[in-house]
Design an enzyme around this catalytic site. Structure first.
Site, PDB file in Angstrom:
ATOM      1  N   ALA A 161     -12.035   9.731  12.037  1.00 21.07           N
ATOM      2  CA  ALA A 161     -11.734  10.828  11.001  1.00 21.07           C
ATOM      3  C   ALA A 161     -11.284  12.057  11.483  1.00 21.07           C
ATOM      4  O   ALA A 161     -11.646  12.377  12.860  1.00 21.07           O
ATOM      5  CB  ALA A 161     -13.230  10.963  10.113  1.00 21.07           C
TER       6      ALA A 161
ATOM      7  N   GLY B  36      -9.980  18.591   4.508  1.00 19.35           N
ATOM      8  CA  GLY B  36     -10.564  17.372   4.398  1.00 19.35           C
ATOM      9  C   GLY B  36     -12.057  17.302   3.458  1.00 19.35           C
ATOM     10  O   GLY B  36     -12.414  18.313   2.999  1.00 19.35           O
TER      11      GLY B  36
ATOM     12  N   PHE C 278     -11.979  15.720  15.502  1.00 21.42           N
ATOM     13  CA  PHE C 278     -11.707  14.407  15.253  1.00 21.42           C
ATOM     14  C   PHE C 278     -13.142  13.688  15.576  1.00 21.42           C
ATOM     15  O   PHE C 278     -13.920  14.297  16.453  1.00 21.42           O
ATOM     16  CB  PHE C 278     -10.635  13.676  16.070  1.00 21.42           C
ATOM     17  CG  PHE C 278     -10.949  13.836  17.596  1.00 21.42           C
ATOM     18  CD1 PHE C 278     -11.728  12.602  18.226  1.00 21.42           C
ATOM     19  CD2 PHE C 278     -10.431  14.604  18.400  1.00 21.42           C
ATOM     20  CE1 PHE C 278     -11.839  12.575  19.757  1.00 21.42           C
ATOM     21  CE2 PHE C 278     -10.625  14.539  19.701  1.00 21.42           C
ATOM     22  CZ  PHE C 278     -11.343  13.665  20.584  1.00 21.42           C
TER      23      PHE C 278
ATOM     24  N   CYS D 249     -14.575  10.269   3.331  1.00 21.71           N
ATOM     25  CA  CYS D 249     -13.326  11.147   3.187  1.00 21.71           C
ATOM     26  C   CYS D 249     -12.892  11.115   1.885  1.00 21.71           C
ATOM     27  O   CYS D 249     -12.035  11.399   1.490  1.00 21.71           O
ATOM     28  CB  CYS D 249     -12.204  10.745   4.268  1.00 21.71           C
ATOM     29  SG  CYS D 249     -12.709  10.890   5.928  1.00 21.71           S
TER      30      CYS D 249
END
Length: 238
Positions: A160, A90, A174, A191
Site C-alpha cells: 500500500a 489515500g 509505502f 484502501c
C-alpha cells in the site's frame, strides 16, 4: 541539488511517535526552502529515508471513509491496535509487525518535481524487488500501490502507498507486507476497495518467514538506482 539521502532504520516504533518525527524532518526541509525563497540564502536541503516497523495500527487518509474501518474502539483495543486520522492521501491502511514501512522525506527539487513520477518510482522499486523473488507484481489502473494477478479474480495487494507533499517535500510512503499477519486486514476494507484480497511475501513464497533485512537491501538498491541517489546510513534514537 543534493541527491544524498540519509537512511535511518528506526526499528520497532509507535506510529504516532514516528509520525511526529516525520513532521519534524519535513518541517526542517520546508523551513529551509522558505528561507531560500525569501532571502535567496542558497542553503542545501536534506533528504531522508526512514525504515520502521509499527505495532498494530490503522490509519485513515484525508479522503478516507471512516466506514471502511469495520470495528469499534473496544474491538481495536482487544486486538491491541490503535487508530489515527492522518494527513496523507489515500483511504484506510493497516500497519503492523512483519511489514516493512518506508517513509521517504525528500525535497523533490533535488530530483524531479513530479508527484505522479514519484509515486510510479516507489511502485517500481517494489515491483523490481518482488521480481527478485520470482513474483510478477504490477500496478492496477486507478489504484495506487502494488498488486499481484491484476485483472483476474485473484488480484491481491501486497504493498500500500499514501503520501503527502507540500512545496515539493514528501512524507509518509509505502507499506510492504513481508511477514504480515493478514488477519488484521479483515478488520477493514483495505484502501476502501471492496472485493480485493491482500497478501504477504511469505505467503506468496510458501515460507513461514522471509528475511526482512534482505528485502530492505533490495528495496534500497532499486530506490537509489531509480532516484540516482546516494544513501548514507545514520543511527538515531527517538
Amino acid at each position: 541539488m543534493n541527491k544524498t539521502i540519509e537512511l535511518q532504520d528506526l526499528g520497532y516504533k509507535d506510529y504516532k511517535q514516528t509520525w511526529d518525527y516525520q513532521e519534524t524532518l519535513f518541517k526542517s526541509i520546508v523551513d529551509i526552502k522558505i528561507k531560500n525563497r525569501r532571502e535567496a540564502a542558497g542553503l542545501e536541503t536534506k533528504n531522508y529515508f526512514l525504515f520502521v516497523e509499527h505495532p498494530h495500527v490503522y490509519t485513515l487518509g484525508k479522503s478516507g471513509d471512516m466506514s471502511n474501518l469495520l470495528v469499534d474502539e473496544a474491538q481495536l483495543k482487544a486486538k491491541n491496535a490503535s487508530f489515527y486520522k492522518v494527513n496523507r492521501g489515500g483511504d484506510i491502511t493497516y500497519h503492523g509487525p512483519g511489514q516493512i514501512v518506508g517513509y521517504p522525506i525528500l525535497d523533490l527539487d533535488n530530483f524531479f518535481t513530479d508527484i505522479h513520477k514519484y509515486l510510479r518510482f516507489l511502485e517500481e522499486m517494489i515491483i523490481l524487488t518482488l521480481a527478485e523473488y520470482g513474483l510478477k507484481a504490477e500496478r492496477s489502473p486507478g489504484e495506487t500501490g502494488v498488486w499481484l494477478d491484476v485483472g483476474t479474480p485473484f488480484a491481491r495487494k501486497i504493498c500500500a502507498m499514501g503520501v503527502r507533499a507540500s512545496r515539493w517535500v514528501t512524507m509518509h510512503g509505502f507499506a510492504l507486507n513481508v511477514n504480515a499477519n493478514l488477519g488484521y486486514f479483515d478488520l477493514m476494507i483495505p484502501c476502501g476497495i471492496r472485493g480485493k484480497a491482500v497478501t504477504s511475501l511469505n505467503v506468496e513464497l510458501g515460507k513461514k518467514q522471509v528475511d526482512e533485512a534482505e528485502v530492505k537491501e533490495k528495496l534500497l538498491k532499486h530506490f537509489s538506482s531509480l532516484f540516482e541517489a546516494e544513501l548514507k546510513q545514520k543511527t538515531v534514537t527517538l
